[in-house]
Write a protein that holds these residues in place. Structure first.
Motif, PDB file in Angstrom:
ATOM      1  N   ASN A 174      31.558  17.463 -18.846  1.00 42.64           N
ATOM      2  CA  ASN A 174      32.619  17.938 -17.960  1.00 42.64           C
ATOM      3  C   ASN A 174      33.638  16.850 -17.653  1.00 42.64           C
ATOM      4  O   ASN A 174      34.838  17.131 -17.539  1.00 42.64           O
ATOM      5  N   LEU A 175      33.196  15.613 -17.519  1.00 42.10           N
ATOM      6  CA  LEU A 175      34.138  14.511 -17.350  1.00 42.10           C
ATOM      7  C   LEU A 175      35.009  14.347 -18.595  1.00 42.10           C
ATOM      8  O   LEU A 175      36.217  14.101 -18.508  1.00 42.10           O
ATOM      9  N   CYS A 222      41.005  10.016  -8.963  1.00 44.71           N
ATOM     10  CA  CYS A 222      39.551   9.870  -8.853  1.00 44.71           C
ATOM     11  C   CYS A 222      38.908  11.061  -8.144  1.00 44.71           C
ATOM     12  O   CYS A 222      37.888  11.598  -8.598  1.00 44.71           O
ATOM     13  N   TYR A 223      39.507  11.476  -7.034  1.00 47.12           N
ATOM     14  CA  TYR A 223      38.919  12.562  -6.250  1.00 47.12           C
ATOM     15  C   TYR A 223      38.944  13.861  -7.044  1.00 47.12           C
ATOM     16  O   TYR A 223      37.950  14.601  -7.095  1.00 47.12           O
ATOM     17  N   SER A 224      40.082  14.151  -7.684  1.00 50.67           N
ATOM     18  CA  SER A 224      40.183  15.398  -8.442  1.00 50.67           C
ATOM     19  C   SER A 224      39.241  15.388  -9.639  1.00 50.67           C
ATOM     20  O   SER A 224      38.564  16.386  -9.919  1.00 50.67           O
ATOM     21  N   THR A 225      39.175  14.269 -10.341  1.00 48.73           N
ATOM     22  CA  THR A 225      38.308  14.190 -11.524  1.00 48.73           C
ATOM     23  C   THR A 225      36.848  14.382 -11.152  1.00 48.73           C
ATOM     24  O   THR A 225      36.128  15.183 -11.767  1.00 48.73           O
ATOM     25  N   MET A 226      36.392  13.665 -10.119  1.00 45.67           N
ATOM     26  CA  MET A 226      34.976  13.737  -9.754  1.00 45.67           C
ATOM     27  C   MET A 226      34.607  15.080  -9.143  1.00 45.67           C
ATOM     28  O   MET A 226      33.541  15.633  -9.431  1.00 45.67           O
ATOM     29  N   TYR A 272      31.758  19.855  -9.637  1.00 47.29           N
ATOM     30  CA  TYR A 272      31.668  21.300  -9.396  1.00 47.29           C
ATOM     31  C   TYR A 272      31.196  22.025 -10.649  1.00 47.29           C
ATOM     32  O   TYR A 272      30.289  22.870 -10.605  1.00 47.29           O
ATOM     33  N   LEU A 273      31.791  21.725 -11.793  1.00 49.15           N
ATOM     34  CA  LEU A 273      31.388  22.371 -13.044  1.00 49.15           C
ATOM     35  C   LEU A 273      29.943  22.056 -13.400  1.00 49.15           C
ATOM     36  O   LEU A 273      29.210  22.906 -13.918  1.00 49.15           O
ATOM     37  N   GLN A 323      30.005  16.952  -3.148  1.00 47.87           N
ATOM     38  CA  GLN A 323      31.136  16.436  -3.924  1.00 47.87           C
ATOM     39  C   GLN A 323      32.155  15.623  -3.131  1.00 47.87           C
ATOM     40  O   GLN A 323      33.094  15.088  -3.721  1.00 47.87           O
ATOM     41  N   SER A 324      32.019  15.510  -1.820  1.00 47.01           N
ATOM     42  CA  SER A 324      33.088  14.891  -1.030  1.00 47.01           C
ATOM     43  C   SER A 324      33.057  13.366  -1.032  1.00 47.01           C
ATOM     44  O   SER A 324      34.035  12.735  -0.614  1.00 47.01           O
TER      45      SER A 324
END
Length: 505
Positions: free
Chosen positions: A146-147, A171-175, A180-181, A289-290
């Motif tokens: 997914n990454l 970074c936040y959006s990627t992780m 999530y996926l 995820q936060s």
């Protein structure tokens, strides 16, 4: 001479003052920690505590020592800042000190989640194995795919020309999207299907965009200080996310994690209806995820600001990946042994978390009790109060434990032979808890190993396949968003602009 009406008013005033004194006029009893109520009745120190908890508690520590009780918005909170004494709290029986009440309060305030017979410790025990051992290997492989999709299959990112972005947003959006996926599943079963990859990127981006808007209001929601307008916006965003995370939609996803299916079954076993299950799925998206994205942000920012640290980490990345020309299967086949064999990166991560992880460890006092500390000091605690540890102040930023604690030193957790350094001292005694970003005791993070693997994979892929640099090399370390003290990883007050492009192969 006072009239009859005047006497009546005076009597009502005296009664009111007596009621206020009974309700709010608390005094320190013999054997209790020092009490500091502040100057404002009922409110006490709530404003200073909420404005900047780290500075406030550090000042209180200088004034009162390492244990004291403060008043904040009608609640009396005893703060313990002696890391040698943390075990006393962490392993105290739940009949005396309990996390459940506070957890349920936050779940309701932030996510409208009410679970019958909810026991967070029982839930953690049930879910722990879904994130560890054999399941960890499956999660790591899925996270890697997914990454790769988010970072290296997205045409907007795979350019040989420089592209600018906010480092925190990157970074936040990627992780969050990849995480999530990984936990909630994909649009299709085949990770390498181009059409499925595009759908996953679109779906995860929609989730992230809505979640990020929610995240900007969550801390106010936790403290019940949303304005009427903010509350309306907050509720609207949650409704949008509930649609995206409905259990009916999640049931149709492929590659769902064992964690997700186990958690849903747990909710069914609790007798939770479908609507509340969906609300719980949003709660878990935040819980899982936060923190990883902000951790990657701070780690990369420190590396970009410290070239010697960057060079050392890139050396380890080189040994893991070897040749740059690898197939997707080879990249996703990185073993756990290789991921574990990164002593320099581990030190960098530990140092990053020491500087930027700031959770509270809270317990509700369920009965009047005597708290006996290892140095034989004894303190009486009152039923109905809250007991709180704040490891960020001590041990993590304690100058007695760490020389120049405010500075980033990438090898702080390395011995001379490149093994992990674990010997840290306070008062001449070795510390069991010298940094606590993952919590401890029965409340230790059950997803720690998955989180560490995910952080490593993201950083390794970024450093291996992209040229990454600060747009302004003299950029200073941004300040913290101080309202996030107590809730895990801190976030920067402002984003940092970086330039990146795909490396020449």
């Amino acid at each position: 001479m006072i009239s009859g009406a005047g006497l009546l008013l005076l009597l009502l005033l005296l009664v009111s003052l007596a009621v206020l004194a009974t309700r709010f006029g608390r005094w320190r009893r013999p054997g209790e920690p020092p009490l500091d109520k502040g100057v404002i009745p009922w409110l006490g120190h709530a404003l200073d505590f909420g404005k900047d908890a780290a500075t406030f508690l550090s000042n209180m520590r200088k004034k009162h020592g390492d244990i004291f009780t403060i008043q904040a918005a009608g609640k009396f909170v005893t703060i313990l800042l002696d890391p040698h004494s943390y075990d006393v709290v962490l392993w105290e029986p739940r009949s005396k000190l309990d996390f459940n009440q506070y957890a349920r309060l936050l779940m309701d305030r932030m996510f409208d989640v009410k679970l019958p017979d909810y026991d967070p410790n029982e839930e953690k025990t049930m879910l722990r194995m879904t994130l560890q051992n054999q399941n960890l290997s499956s999660l790591t492989k899925a996270m890697s795919f997914n990454l790769w999709n988010i970072l290296l299959s997205d045409p907007s990112r795979t350019s040989l020309h420089w592209k600018e972005d906010g480092l925190f947003h990157l970074c936040y959006s990627t992780m969050l999207r990849a995480g999530y996926l990984t936990l909630y599943g994909n649009e299709g079963k085949d990770y390498e299907d181009v059409s499925g990859q595009a759908k996953d990127r679109a779906n995860s981006l929609e989730i992230y965009n809505e979640f990020y808007k929610l995240d900007q209001l969550l801390m106010k929601a936790a403290r019940s200080i949303l304005s009427a307008g903010e509350k309306k916006t907050f509720d609207s965003i949650k409704r949008d996310l509930w649609k995206l995370l409905s259990v009916k939609r999640l049931d149709c996803r492929a590659n769902r994690s064992v964690w997700l299916d186990s958690y849903k079954q747990h909710l069914v076993d609790l007798g939770v209806d479908e609507e509340m299950q969906t609300k719980a799925m949003l709660l878990q998206l935040w819980s899982t995820q936060s923190n990883a994205g902000p951790a990657v942000f701070w780690l990369l920012f420190f590396l970009l600001k410290h070239p010697s640290a960057m060079a050392a980490v890139e050396g380890e990345v080189q040994t893991i990946f070897g040749s740059r020309k690898q197939t997707i299967g080879q990249v996703h086949g990185i073993s756990q042994e290789k991921l574990d064999n990164t002593p320099i990166f581990n030190s960098v991560l530990n140092e990053t978390l020491r500087l930027t992880a700031a959770p509270f460890i809270s317990r509700e006092v369920l009965q009047d009790m005597l708290l006996t500390l290892p140095d034989c000091r004894e303190y009486h605690l009152r039923k109905g109060d809250r007991l709180c540890l704040f490891p960020y102040v001590s041990p993590q930023m304690d100058p007695e434990i760490y020389e120049e604690p405010e500075k980033f030193k990438y090898n702080r957790f390395l011995n001379a032979d490149c093994t992990e350094k674990t010997d840290f001292y306070k008062g001449g005694r070795k510390l069991k808890y010298y940094t606590m970003p993952w919590g401890a005791g029965i409340n230790v993070c059950i997803g720690k190993f998955h989180a560490v693997n995910s952080i490593k994979l993201c950083v390794f892929l970024l450093l291996r396949y992209f040229d990454l640099e600060l747009k302004h090399p003299d950029t200073k370390i941004p300040g913290f968003d101080k309202e996030r003290y107590g809730f895990g990883m801190l976030q920067p007050e402002t984003d940092i602009v970086v330039r990146y492009k795909l490396k020449d192969q």
